[in-house]
Scaffold this motif. Structure first.
Motif, mmCIF file in Angstrom:
data_model
loop_
_atom_site.group_PDB
_atom_site.id
_atom_site.type_symbol
_atom_site.label_atom_id
_atom_site.label_comp_id
_atom_site.label_asym_id
_atom_site.label_seq_id
_atom_site.Cartn_x
_atom_site.Cartn_y
_atom_site.Cartn_z
ATOM 1 N N THR A 47 0.831 -1.199 0.000
ATOM 2 C CA THR A 47 0.000 0.000 0.000
ATOM 3 C C THR A 47 0.870 1.255 0.000
ATOM 4 O OG1 THR A 47 -1.838 -1.117 1.102
ATOM 5 C CG2 THR A 47 -1.746 1.294 1.320
ATOM 6 N N VAL A 48 1.905 1.272 0.833
ATOM 7 C CA VAL A 48 2.808 2.423 0.894
ATOM 8 C C VAL A 48 3.493 2.626 -0.458
ATOM 9 C CG1 VAL A 48 5.008 3.205 1.892
ATOM 10 C CG2 VAL A 48 3.151 2.422 3.382
ATOM 11 N N LEU A 49 4.025 1.556 -1.037
ATOM 12 C CA LEU A 49 4.682 1.673 -2.348
ATOM 13 C C LEU A 49 3.705 2.186 -3.398
ATOM 14 C CD1 LEU A 49 6.814 -1.615 -2.476
ATOM 15 C CD2 LEU A 49 7.535 0.676 -1.751
ATOM 16 N N SER A 50 2.487 1.674 -3.374
ATOM 17 C CA SER A 50 1.480 2.076 -4.355
ATOM 18 C C SER A 50 1.069 3.535 -4.191
ATOM 19 C CB SER A 50 0.253 1.162 -4.245
ATOM 20 O OG SER A 50 0.611 -0.163 -4.528
ATOM 21 N N LEU A 51 0.924 3.980 -2.941
ATOM 22 C CA LEU A 51 0.584 5.381 -2.708
ATOM 23 C C LEU A 51 1.688 6.311 -3.204
ATOM 24 C CD1 LEU A 51 -1.042 5.121 0.827
ATOM 25 C CD2 LEU A 51 -2.170 5.911 -1.265
ATOM 26 N N LEU A 52 2.931 5.935 -2.944
ATOM 27 C CA LEU A 52 4.049 6.754 -3.423
ATOM 28 C C LEU A 52 4.125 6.735 -4.942
ATOM 29 C CD1 LEU A 52 6.700 5.769 -0.747
ATOM 30 C CD2 LEU A 52 5.652 8.029 -1.031
ATOM 31 N N HIS A 53 3.837 5.592 -5.540
ATOM 32 C CA HIS A 53 3.834 5.490 -7.002
ATOM 33 C C HIS A 53 2.740 6.369 -7.600
ATOM 34 C CE1 HIS A 53 2.778 3.692 -10.927
ATOM 35 N NE2 HIS A 53 4.077 3.462 -11.010
ATOM 36 N N MET A 58 6.017 12.152 -0.433
ATOM 37 C CA MET A 58 5.198 12.826 0.584
ATOM 38 C C MET A 58 5.846 12.666 1.940
ATOM 39 S SD MET A 58 1.791 10.389 0.744
ATOM 40 C CE MET A 58 1.679 10.073 -1.006
ATOM 41 N N ASP A 59 5.406 13.505 2.857
ATOM 42 C CA ASP A 59 5.960 13.419 4.203
ATOM 43 C C ASP A 59 5.376 12.206 4.914
ATOM 44 O OD1 ASP A 59 3.784 14.438 6.342
ATOM 45 O OD2 ASP A 59 3.555 15.537 4.455
ATOM 46 N N GLN A 60 6.079 11.767 5.944
ATOM 47 C CA GLN A 60 5.712 10.545 6.649
ATOM 48 C C GLN A 60 4.311 10.621 7.250
ATOM 49 O OE1 GLN A 60 8.757 8.971 9.184
ATOM 50 N NE2 GLN A 60 7.301 7.823 10.430
ATOM 51 N N GLY A 61 3.929 11.761 7.784
ATOM 52 C CA GLY A 61 2.608 11.910 8.382
ATOM 53 C C GLY A 61 1.486 11.758 7.373
ATOM 54 N N THR A 62 1.655 12.391 6.217
ATOM 55 C CA THR A 62 0.645 12.299 5.159
ATOM 56 C C THR A 62 0.547 10.870 4.645
ATOM 57 O OG1 THR A 62 1.021 14.595 4.518
ATOM 58 C CG2 THR A 62 -0.028 13.171 2.880
ATOM 59 N N LEU A 63 1.702 10.251 4.425
ATOM 60 C CA LEU A 63 1.720 8.869 3.940
ATOM 61 C C LEU A 63 1.052 7.934 4.942
ATOM 62 C CD1 LEU A 63 2.601 6.811 1.817
ATOM 63 C CD2 LEU A 63 4.833 6.745 2.947
ATOM 64 N N GLY A 64 1.383 8.105 6.218
ATOM 65 C CA GLY A 64 0.776 7.272 7.251
ATOM 66 C C GLY A 64 -0.732 7.430 7.303
ATOM 67 N N ALA A 65 -1.211 8.657 7.165
ATOM 68 C CA ALA A 65 -2.650 8.901 7.185
ATOM 69 C C ALA A 65 -3.329 8.274 5.970
ATOM 70 C CB ALA A 65 -2.929 10.398 7.238
ATOM 71 N N ARG A 66 -2.741 8.447 4.789
ATOM 72 C CA ARG A 66 -3.339 7.870 3.576
ATOM 73 C C ARG A 66 -3.341 6.345 3.608
ATOM 74 N NH1 ARG A 66 -1.659 11.571 -1.657
ATOM 75 N NH2 ARG A 66 -2.839 13.390 -0.974
ATOM 76 N N ALA A 67 -2.305 5.766 4.182
ATOM 77 C CA ALA A 67 -2.215 4.305 4.276
ATOM 78 C C ALA A 67 -2.938 3.770 5.509
ATOM 79 C CB ALA A 67 -0.755 3.868 4.297
ATOM 80 N N ARG A 68 -3.453 4.678 6.348
ATOM 81 C CA ARG A 68 -4.126 4.329 7.611
ATOM 82 C C ARG A 68 -3.212 3.496 8.504
ATOM 83 N NH1 ARG A 68 -9.615 5.778 7.939
ATOM 84 N NH2 ARG A 68 -9.917 4.271 9.602
ATOM 85 N N LEU A 69 -1.977 3.987 8.636
ATOM 86 C CA LEU A 69 -0.999 3.334 9.502
ATOM 87 C C LEU A 69 -0.962 4.037 10.847
ATOM 88 C CD1 LEU A 69 2.013 2.990 7.017
ATOM 89 C CD2 LEU A 69 0.337 1.239 7.642
#
Length: 167
Positions: A47-53, A58-69
């Motif tokens: 999921t993280v790789l796909s979101l970045l792709h 993106m910053d870690q906070g935004t990525l974590g929120a989008r991935a629901r981590l």
């Protein structure tokens, strides 16, 4: 005696509810993921790789929120991806407190290469549903997830690397 009978009905209803069914669905999806997608890369990592792709750095906070981590587990997950050479972490030059996450070429290749297998697993899990039922089921799942408190809101701390694979 009537109370005991009511208690038994409640217990029987509870084991046919969301928790046991979600666990069974998770087990099925996890088994198919390991058999057909990847034994080392987890669903949350994909999921993280796909979101970045899809969305770029993106910053870690935004990525974590989008991935629901959960915040407490996002950093270890990202560190595992970094050690595998799939992402790079760097300080944000404009705000040294923020970590920026960038997908490497290898990480991009992994996301692209695994996507068809992830879609195939989805197809297998939903095989007994008509196209309309698939859309309804996925829509209901999304609605249930949107309505539920996040891990941090609920005070829970879980390891996203052990949860159901995404995709």
């Amino acid at each position: 005696m009537a109370q005991q009978h009511g208690d038994a009905r409640d217990v029987a209803a509870a084991i046919g509810g969301v928790g046991p069914l979600a666990r069974q669905l998770n087990q099925l999806h996890t088994r198919l993921w390991h058999e057909q997608v990847d034994r080392e890369l987890t669903g949350p990592q994909f999921t993280v790789l796909s979101l970045l792709h899809t969305h770029g750095d993106m910053d870690q906070g935004t990525l974590g929120a989008r991935a629901r981590l959960d915040k407490s587990t996002a950093a270890p997950l990202l560190d595992r991806l970094r050690r595998r050479g799939l992402v790079e972490l760097a300080k944000d030059p404009t705000d040294r407190r923020r970590k920026m996450i960038r997908l490497t070429d290898e990480g991009r290749a992994v996301a692209v290469d695994l996507a068809p297998a992830v879609l195939q697993v989805n197809e297998q899990v939903l095989a007994d549903f008509s196209p309309a039922e698939r859309e309804q089921f996925l829509g209901l799942l999304r609605r249930a997830v949107r309505g539920a408190p996040t891990a941090t809101e609920a005070g829970a701390h879980s390891d996203p690397d052990t949860t159901a694979p995404s995709g």
